[in-house]
Design a protein around this motif. Structure first.
Motif, PDB file in Angstrom:
ATOM      1  N   GLY A 257       0.796  -1.218   0.000  1.00 54.21           N
ATOM      2  CA  GLY A 257       0.000   0.000   0.000  1.00 54.21           C
ATOM      3  C   GLY A 257       0.825   1.262   0.000  1.00 54.21           C
ATOM      4  O   GLY A 257       0.445   2.257   0.626  1.00 54.21           O
ATOM      5  N   MET A 258       1.968   1.241  -0.689  1.00 56.24           N
ATOM      6  CA  MET A 258       2.851   2.404  -0.744  1.00 56.24           C
ATOM      7  C   MET A 258       3.287   2.653  -2.180  1.00 56.24           C
ATOM      8  O   MET A 258       3.152   1.784  -3.048  1.00 56.24           O
ATOM      9  CB  MET A 258       4.121   2.187   0.111  1.00 56.24           C
ATOM     10  CG  MET A 258       3.904   1.892   1.562  1.00 56.24           C
ATOM     11  SD  MET A 258       5.513   1.656   2.404  1.00 56.24           S
ATOM     12  CE  MET A 258       4.966   1.160   4.033  1.00 56.24           C
ATOM     13  N   SER A 259       3.845   3.838  -2.396  1.00 55.06           N
ATOM     14  CA  SER A 259       4.500   4.087  -3.668  1.00 55.06           C
ATOM     15  C   SER A 259       5.798   3.294  -3.706  1.00 55.06           C
ATOM     16  O   SER A 259       6.331   2.900  -2.668  1.00 55.06           O
ATOM     17  CB  SER A 259       4.806   5.579  -3.844  1.00 55.06           C
ATOM     18  OG  SER A 259       5.812   5.983  -2.924  1.00 55.06           O
ATOM     19  N   ARG A 261       8.826   4.260  -4.412  1.00 54.13           N
ATOM     20  CA  ARG A 261       9.933   4.963  -3.754  1.00 54.13           C
ATOM     21  C   ARG A 261       9.801   4.887  -2.245  1.00 54.13           C
ATOM     22  O   ARG A 261      10.769   4.605  -1.535  1.00 54.13           O
ATOM     23  CB  ARG A 261       9.980   6.416  -4.220  1.00 54.13           C
ATOM     24  CG  ARG A 261      11.025   7.241  -3.486  1.00 54.13           C
ATOM     25  CD  ARG A 261      11.080   8.668  -3.972  1.00 54.13           C
ATOM     26  NE  ARG A 261      11.574   8.775  -5.344  1.00 54.13           N
ATOM     27  CZ  ARG A 261      11.786   9.915  -5.969  1.00 54.13           C
ATOM     28  NH1 ARG A 261      11.515  11.069  -5.352  1.00 54.13           N
ATOM     29  NH2 ARG A 261      12.246   9.935  -7.202  1.00 54.13           N
ATOM     30  N   SER A 262       8.586   5.156  -1.739  1.00 54.22           N
ATOM     31  CA  SER A 262       8.373   5.136  -0.295  1.00 54.22           C
ATOM     32  C   SER A 262       8.583   3.730   0.264  1.00 54.22           C
ATOM     33  O   SER A 262       9.216   3.546   1.309  1.00 54.22           O
ATOM     34  CB  SER A 262       6.964   5.621   0.038  1.00 54.22           C
ATOM     35  OG  SER A 262       6.724   5.576   1.428  1.00 54.22           O
ATOM     36  N   PHE A 263       8.075   2.735  -0.443  1.00 53.61           N
ATOM     37  CA  PHE A 263       8.219   1.358   0.012  1.00 53.61           C
ATOM     38  C   PHE A 263       9.693   0.955   0.069  1.00 53.61           C
ATOM     39  O   PHE A 263      10.162   0.376   1.058  1.00 53.61           O
ATOM     40  CB  PHE A 263       7.460   0.407  -0.903  1.00 53.61           C
ATOM     41  CG  PHE A 263       7.762  -1.044  -0.648  1.00 53.61           C
ATOM     42  CD1 PHE A 263       7.354  -1.662   0.521  1.00 53.61           C
ATOM     43  CD2 PHE A 263       8.480  -1.789  -1.587  1.00 53.61           C
ATOM     44  CE1 PHE A 263       7.652  -3.003   0.761  1.00 53.61           C
ATOM     45  CE2 PHE A 263       8.778  -3.119  -1.355  1.00 53.61           C
ATOM     46  CZ  PHE A 263       8.362  -3.731  -0.187  1.00 53.61           C
ATOM     47  N   SER A 264      10.438   1.253  -0.977  1.00 57.56           N
ATOM     48  CA  SER A 264      11.860   0.893  -1.024  1.00 57.56           C
ATOM     49  C   SER A 264      12.612   1.518   0.141  1.00 57.56           C
ATOM     50  O   SER A 264      13.448   0.865   0.791  1.00 57.56           O
ATOM     51  CB  SER A 264      12.484   1.343  -2.345  1.00 57.56           C
ATOM     52  OG  SER A 264      11.911   0.651  -3.436  1.00 57.56           O
ATOM     53  N   ARG A 265      12.314   2.795   0.416  1.00 58.10           N
ATOM     54  CA  ARG A 265      13.018   3.498   1.493  1.00 58.10           C
ATOM     55  C   ARG A 265      12.663   2.911   2.858  1.00 58.10           C
ATOM     56  O   ARG A 265      13.561   2.618   3.665  1.00 58.10           O
ATOM     57  CB  ARG A 265      12.685   4.987   1.457  1.00 58.10           C
ATOM     58  CG  ARG A 265      13.325   5.796   2.582  1.00 58.10           C
ATOM     59  CD  ARG A 265      13.156   7.285   2.344  1.00 58.10           C
ATOM     60  NE  ARG A 265      11.752   7.657   2.200  1.00 58.10           N
ATOM     61  CZ  ARG A 265      10.935   7.891   3.233  1.00 58.10           C
ATOM     62  NH1 ARG A 265      11.391   7.788   4.471  1.00 58.10           N
ATOM     63  NH2 ARG A 265       9.684   8.237   3.029  1.00 58.10           N
ATOM     64  N   HIS A 266      11.377   2.731   3.127  1.00 58.47           N
ATOM     65  CA  HIS A 266      10.951   2.214   4.432  1.00 58.47           C
ATOM     66  C   HIS A 266      11.423   0.776   4.640  1.00 58.47           C
ATOM     67  O   HIS A 266      11.802   0.387   5.748  1.00 58.47           O
ATOM     68  CB  HIS A 266       9.427   2.290   4.572  1.00 58.47           C
ATOM     69  CG  HIS A 266       8.910   3.672   4.803  1.00 58.47           C
ATOM     70  ND1 HIS A 266       9.143   4.373   5.977  1.00 58.47           N
ATOM     71  CD2 HIS A 266       8.185   4.501   4.008  1.00 58.47           C
ATOM     72  CE1 HIS A 266       8.570   5.566   5.903  1.00 58.47           C
ATOM     73  NE2 HIS A 266       7.981   5.669   4.713  1.00 58.47           N
TER      74      HIS A 266
END
Length: 334
Positions: A257-259, A261-266
């Motif tokens: 449930g993320m973009s 970029r956001s998923f990769s970073r988190h």
């Protein structure tokens, strides 16, 4: 057991090598006793074969009044020897008490001067921090426990930290990973001194590998993923249920449930791995189970675990475990 050679690698016939293991309050018990038992067993086996015990063993600590290990068990120690005293091998143990030892100028200076005297120097686990503080590791490759590799590299930028090996040799300096890897390192030292026959006999007596397969990454990967269970536990369950399917970054991000970029970073922050590397390790983990617990052909296992081909799975096994699927099955299959 065949009789060991009477001459050492340095040509000193019948020479006895002095091995010192540095302890301190809060030292890890197995960091001391693991290597110590390897050398003691080598002494016993060589003596039984009619030779002279090759090692004189000393556990030393500041003050020489003993040391209480991190497990609460006390060990007897001798005082720190003079820097000019004869020495072959210096081994620095690790443990939670290493931070206090690092802040003690007397211990750090003793390690520096004693290392300069020794033919070779080694550390077990976080003992590498004491070698680094004493500048013994400057410009050298080194290993330590997987959980503190980043910290060692950050605090001592002159040290080239390697995260995966069980132990690293750089010239006359040897460093090992966490806890039990001190046994692997000591076996390698015995092999260098006395040959493979004696080292293999010691390994068999202790019921351990002379050279265990794989690196410490195979242990740290699973633990890294477990540490992120609160945030990504459901995602890991989903991945394990769909290993044979499409588990690309867009699919994973959508599932979380993320973009992208956001998923990769988190995900990297939570696990220390990129999503792609995590998927690879989960696939390798499943393949390991099938190789050891089933008679399925390697080709079928590679397909079932989502590798697509035997060659892709072989490359992943070499990258993660430093062993091929065939070698892994020979060692660990039923």
């Amino acid at each position: 057991m065949p009789k060991p050679p009477r001459s050492t690698p340095t040509g000193r016939t019948g020479a006895v090598r002095v091995v010192e293991l540095l302890a301190y309050p809060g030292v890890q018990l197995l960091d001391v006793t693991g290597p110590l038992q390897v050398f003691a067993s080598a002494n016993d086996l060589v003596a039984e074969a009619g030779g002279t015990a090759p090692y004189q063993l000393r556990v030393v600590a500041k003050g020489g009044q003993g040391a209480t290990t991190s497990s609460g068990l006390g060990i007897a120690t001798a005082p720190l020897p003079r820097s000019s005293a004869a020495l072959d091998t210096l081994i620095v143990a690790g443990g939670p008490g290493v931070e206090a030892a690092l802040s003690d100028p007397e211990i750090v200076d003793w390690v520096r001067r004693r290392a300069a005297r020794a033919r070779r120097v080694a550390s077990v686990c976080t003992g590498a921090f004491l070698l680094a503080e004493s500048h013994v590791l400057d410009g050298r490759r080194a290993a330590t426990h997987w959980s503190v590799c980043k910290d060692l590299a950050r605090r001592f930028p002159a040290v080239h930290v390697e995260t995966d090996p069980i132990f690293v040799r750089d010239g006359t300096v040897w460093t090992s990973a966490g806890v039990t890897s001190g046994i692997d390192l000591a076996l390698a030292l015995v092999e260098e001194d006395l040959g493979r026959t004696v080292a293999l006999a010691v390994a068999r007596y202790l019921v351990v590998f002379l050279k265990r397969p794989g690196g410490q990454a195979q242990f740290s990967a699973a633990l890294s993923l477990q540490s992120a269970e609160d945030q990504f536990g459901a995602l890991h369950d989903w991945i394990n249920a769909h290993l044979a399917g499409d588990i690309s970054l867009p699919v994973l991000a959508r599932q979380a449930g993320m973009s992208e970029r956001s998923f990769s970073r988190h995900y990297l922050e939570a696990t220390g791995l990129t999503p792609g590397r995590a998927v690879e390790r989960l696939r390798v983990e499943q393949a390991r189970r099938l190789l050891s617990e089933s008679r399925l052909p390697v080709k079928r296992i590679s397909q079932r675990c989502g590798f697509g081909s035997e060659e892709t799975m072989r490359r992943s096994f070499l990258r993660v475990l430093a062993a091929t699927p065939q070698d892994y099955r020979v060692r660990f299959g039923r």
